[in-house]
Write an enzyme that holds these catalytic residues in place. Structure first.
Site, PDB file in Angstrom:
ATOM      1  N   GLU A 179     -31.677 -14.984 -26.600  1.00  0.00           N
ATOM      2  CA  GLU A 179     -32.068 -16.154 -25.821  1.00  0.00           C
ATOM      3  C   GLU A 179     -31.640 -17.437 -26.512  1.00  0.00           C
ATOM      4  O   GLU A 179     -31.170 -18.384 -25.858  1.00  0.00           O
ATOM      5  CB  GLU A 179     -33.573 -16.146 -25.585  1.00  0.00           C
ATOM      6  CG  GLU A 179     -34.013 -15.040 -24.637  1.00  0.00           C
ATOM      7  CD  GLU A 179     -35.513 -14.957 -24.468  1.00  0.00           C
ATOM      8  OE1 GLU A 179     -35.958 -14.503 -23.391  1.00  0.00           O
ATOM      9  OE2 GLU A 179     -36.250 -15.339 -25.399  1.00  0.00           O
TER      10      GLU A 179
ATOM     11  N   ASP B 279     -34.884 -18.782 -22.975  1.00  0.00           N
ATOM     12  CA  ASP B 279     -35.672 -17.927 -22.088  1.00  0.00           C
ATOM     13  C   ASP B 279     -35.526 -18.385 -20.634  1.00  0.00           C
ATOM     14  O   ASP B 279     -35.368 -17.565 -19.723  1.00  0.00           O
ATOM     15  CB  ASP B 279     -37.140 -17.980 -22.518  1.00  0.00           C
ATOM     16  CG  ASP B 279     -38.045 -17.193 -21.597  1.00  0.00           C
ATOM     17  OD1 ASP B 279     -37.940 -15.957 -21.574  1.00  0.00           O
ATOM     18  OD2 ASP B 279     -38.850 -17.815 -20.886  1.00  0.00           O
TER      19      ASP B 279
END
Length: 238
Positions: free
Chosen positions: A122, A50
């Site tokens: 991610e 992320d």
């Protein structure tokens, strides 16, 4: 439990990176629903990924649009890397086919869920970062996201292209021009409640456009998107 080597090769070609730590790569595709001894899911990798994706996309936007104000850069980043945006990138890379899911998640079509696709995207970027370093991770994000920018050097043009909140954008344009706020009217509803199809008409600034969706909100967004397209075609600016 193992990744399909042919699919891995296709992924490597798509992102321009060769994976040497296959065990770590496999972890990026293990959903928590897979209940197996000694198996670690993607969740820790997703946490790191992320941050990797956020910084890389922020850097791309900062460099591409040197005159853009902070608010518009933030809005562009948010639309590019929100759940729907990352899921779109994951689908383009074929990540759904690589997922390692539990039986329950498989039955509920987990391979198609935006939330899982976004998390695994991610996690994948975290694997590249951990095994190849920042330069390789940034290069992968650049290769994946820069085509979304097109040839434009105008942040407003990019926002029109990637912004999924078309209603808000249309309202902003109407307010900027001193016009009444957009009006949304249901013109048709088809099918039973559990699988309805709504058609909504949007009216503002002398334009009208219709859009359809499985619920009223989706239909309103689609009608706003189509009206924005009409505005762009009419003025060349919006």
């Amino acid at each position: 439990m193992a990744l399909d080597r042919q699919l891995v090769k296709e992924l490597e070609t798509a992102i321009g990176f060769r994976f040497h730590d296959i065990d770590l790569l496999e972890q990026a595709f293990v959903h928590p629903s897979l209940d197996a001894a000694g198996v670690t899911s993607y969740q820790r990798l997703e946490f790191l990924g992320d941050e990797v994706v956020g910084l890389a996309v922020s850097t791309l936007l900062y460099r591409r649009f040197p005159d853009a104000e902070e608010g518009k850069l933030s809005r562009a980043r948010a639309n590019l890397i929100d759940e729907a945006g990352l899921a779109e990138m994951a689908r383009a890379l074929g990540l759904g086919a690589l997922m390692l899911l539990g039986k329950g998640e498989e039955k509920t079509h987990g391979r198609e869920k935006d939330s899982i696709l976004a998390d695994m995207f991610e996690a994948l970027m975290a694997v590249i970062y951990l095994t190849g370093g920042w330069d390789k991770a940034f290069a992968a994000v650049d290769r994946i996201f820069t085509p979304r920018f097109g040839a434009s050097r105008d942040i407003d043009a990019l926002l029109l292209h990637i912004d999924r909140d078309h209603k808000t954008r249309l309202q902003e344009i109407a307010q900027d021009q001193g016009q009444p706020l957009p009006e949304y009217i249901i013109v048709e509803k088809q099918g039973p409640d559990h699988e309805s199809l709504f058609t909504v008409e949007c009216r503002t600034m002398g334009f009208t456009a219709q859009g359809s969706g499985r619920n009223r909100k989706a239909a309103e967004q689609e009608s706003a998107r189509r009206l924005l397209a009409l505005l762009r075609g009419d003025t060349g600016k919006k």
